[in-house]
Design a protein around this motif. Structure first.
Motif, PDB file in Angstrom:
ATOM      1  N   GLU A   5      41.243  45.961  47.879  1.00 22.45           N
ATOM      2  CA  GLU A   5      40.269  45.565  46.943  1.00 22.45           C
ATOM      3  C   GLU A   5      39.311  46.837  46.577  1.00 22.45           C
ATOM      4  N   CYS A   6      39.069  47.100  45.267  1.00 22.57           N
ATOM      5  CA  CYS A   6      38.212  48.234  44.971  1.00 22.57           C
ATOM      6  C   CYS A   6      37.525  48.109  43.796  1.00 22.57           C
ATOM      7  N   MET A   7      36.687  49.045  43.333  1.00 26.96           N
ATOM      8  CA  MET A   7      35.768  49.015  42.242  1.00 26.96           C
ATOM      9  C   MET A   7      36.514  48.944  41.033  1.00 26.96           C
ATOM     10  N   PHE A   8      36.305  48.068  39.739  1.00 27.65           N
ATOM     11  CA  PHE A   8      36.985  48.420  38.520  1.00 27.65           C
ATOM     12  C   PHE A   8      36.731  49.729  38.039  1.00 27.65           C
TER      13      PHE A   8
END
Length: 142
Positions: A5-8
């Motif tokens: 998961e990562c930042m948009f």
């Protein structure tokens, strides 16, 4: 390979660049992307009573939000907002307008305004409801 998961903000520019390259390869040209947000509000004595928001992308416009305060429903406000968006679209080269609504929202309203269903999904976004996909083409505008 690792998926995490990562930042948009990390992923979105990367994906936009990939799709831009794909577009250039497909159309064999560097067409400048024409994308803009459009919104109109309906006001009564300086109070916002309704609004519509859409996004134009090339020759298509998607209406993402349309709402009218309960006290002003069935007064023609929603139809006037929708017609204003359609007129904007027509003068800006749009050929197709799309939108979605749910079973409990405004399906009859959109049908009355000349939109037609091109798809539906049961149990979306939750069990017990239906999400409708509607379209109106330039040759169907009044």
């Amino acid at each position: 390979m690792e998926i995490k998961e990562c930042m948009f903000s990390e992923v979105e520019p990367f994906l936009e660049d990939l799709f831009s390259q794909q577009h250039q390869e497909h159309f064999l040209t560097n067409i400048e992307e024409s994308e803009e947000q459009i919104s109109f509000g309906s006001w009564e004595k300086e109070q916002l009573i309704g609004g519509i928001v859409g996004k134009r992308h090339y020759q298509t416009l998607h209406v993402s939000l349309l709402g009218v305060q309960p006290a002003y429903r069935n007064t023609g406000t929603g139809s006037r907002l929708l017609k204003t968006m359609e007129e904007y679209a027509f003068t800006h080269g749009v050929d197709t307008i799309t939108l979605t609504t749910k079973k409990y929202q405004a399906l009859d309203f959109y049908l009355k305004n000349g939109y037609r269903i091109f798809g539906e999904l049961e149990n979306v976004p939750m069990k017990g409801t239906i999400k409708y996909y509607l379209v109106k083409r330039r040759n169907e505008w009044n």
